[in-house]
Motif scaffolding. Structure first.
Motif, PDB file in Angstrom:
ATOM      1  N   ILE A 177      -1.043  -6.372   0.150  1.00  0.00           N
ATOM      2  CA  ILE A 177       0.102  -5.978   0.973  1.00  0.00           C
ATOM      3  C   ILE A 177       1.378  -6.054   0.143  1.00  0.00           C
ATOM      4  O   ILE A 177       2.211  -5.143   0.169  1.00  0.00           O
ATOM      5  CB  ILE A 177       0.208  -6.874   2.231  1.00  0.00           C
ATOM      6  N   GLU A 178       1.515  -7.136  -0.607  1.00  0.00           N
ATOM      7  CA  GLU A 178       2.687  -7.309  -1.461  1.00  0.00           C
ATOM      8  C   GLU A 178       2.769  -6.206  -2.526  1.00  0.00           C
ATOM      9  O   GLU A 178       3.839  -5.631  -2.751  1.00  0.00           O
ATOM     10  CB  GLU A 178       2.649  -8.683  -2.123  1.00  0.00           C
ATOM     11  N   SER A 236       3.641  -2.848  -0.876  1.00  0.00           N
ATOM     12  CA  SER A 236       5.052  -2.856  -0.468  1.00  0.00           C
ATOM     13  C   SER A 236       5.971  -2.706  -1.670  1.00  0.00           C
ATOM     14  O   SER A 236       6.929  -1.923  -1.637  1.00  0.00           O
ATOM     15  CB  SER A 236       5.384  -4.154   0.273  1.00  0.00           C
ATOM     16  N   TRP A 296       5.739   0.809  -2.949  1.00  0.00           N
ATOM     17  CA  TRP A 296       6.478   1.728  -2.081  1.00  0.00           C
ATOM     18  C   TRP A 296       7.972   1.674  -2.407  1.00  0.00           C
ATOM     19  O   TRP A 296       8.607   2.719  -2.583  1.00  0.00           O
ATOM     20  CB  TRP A 296       6.257   1.374  -0.601  1.00  0.00           C
ATOM     21  N   TRP A 297       8.551   0.475  -2.505  1.00  0.00           N
ATOM     22  CA  TRP A 297       9.984   0.337  -2.771  1.00  0.00           C
ATOM     23  C   TRP A 297      10.353   0.839  -4.154  1.00  0.00           C
ATOM     24  O   TRP A 297      11.374   1.520  -4.321  1.00  0.00           O
ATOM     25  CB  TRP A 297      10.437  -1.110  -2.574  1.00  0.00           C
ATOM     26  N   GLN A 316       2.372   3.693   2.726  1.00  0.00           N
ATOM     27  CA  GLN A 316       2.650   3.142   4.051  1.00  0.00           C
ATOM     28  C   GLN A 316       1.357   2.954   4.839  1.00  0.00           C
ATOM     29  O   GLN A 316       1.158   1.925   5.482  1.00  0.00           O
ATOM     30  CB  GLN A 316       3.617   4.049   4.819  1.00  0.00           C
ATOM     31  N   LYS A 361      -0.511  -0.056   3.512  1.00  0.00           N
ATOM     32  CA  LYS A 361       0.078  -1.304   4.006  1.00  0.00           C
ATOM     33  C   LYS A 361      -0.343  -1.572   5.451  1.00  0.00           C
ATOM     34  O   LYS A 361      -0.671  -2.708   5.800  1.00  0.00           O
ATOM     35  CB  LYS A 361       1.612  -1.256   3.931  1.00  0.00           C
ATOM     36  N   ASN A 390      -2.430  -4.727   6.705  1.00  0.00           N
ATOM     37  CA  ASN A 390      -1.852  -5.610   7.723  1.00  0.00           C
ATOM     38  C   ASN A 390      -2.803  -5.791   8.898  1.00  0.00           C
ATOM     39  O   ASN A 390      -2.980  -6.904   9.403  1.00  0.00           O
ATOM     40  CB  ASN A 390      -0.512  -5.058   8.230  1.00  0.00           C
TER      41      ASN A 390
END
Length: 114
Positions: free
Chosen positions: A23-24, A27, A30-31, A51, A54, A58
């Motif tokens: 997940i990290e 993320s 993505w950023w 997305q 993620k 999640n």
């Protein structure tokens, strides 16, 4: 008492750790991707893929964690149905983890995001 075998607990906690790391990574990717390339016709597919990865991760994390807590609280013993759900959650979590990691790594390599 709803005592799970040590092997099952270890496997579950390890999978939760791997899901958290994935997940990290998704993320952060993505950023980084968004910051470097923005949202454009050429990048929207990858942003959506990250997305979606993620979200799947999640869901797997939440489902596995929730089931584990329910089983640990079950008294006097956990039902076979709950244990079957845990086994399926582990299986699905591992599959989602592999798919999400593959997608993320492909985007990292394809767009040179190292």
């Amino acid at each position: 008492m709803a005592k799970l075998p040590e092997e099952t607990l270890t496997m579950t906690f390890e999978l939760l750790r791997q899901l958290a790391n994935a997940i990290e990574l998704a993320s952060a990717t993505w950023w980084t991707f968004f910051d470097r390339y923005g949202e454009a016709a050429s990048t929207i597919g990858e942003l959506e893929e990250l997305q979606n990865a993620k979200e799947r991760l999640n869901q797997s994390y939440t489902r596995l964690n929730t089931l584990l807590l329910k089983i640990l609280e079950a008294q006097p013993i956990a039902t076979n149905a709950m244990l079957d759900l845990l086994a399926k959650a582990i299986e699905n979590g591992q599959a989602n983890l592999e798919a999400a990691n593959a997608s993320t790594q492909e985007i990292i390599r394809g767009w040179n995001l190292l």
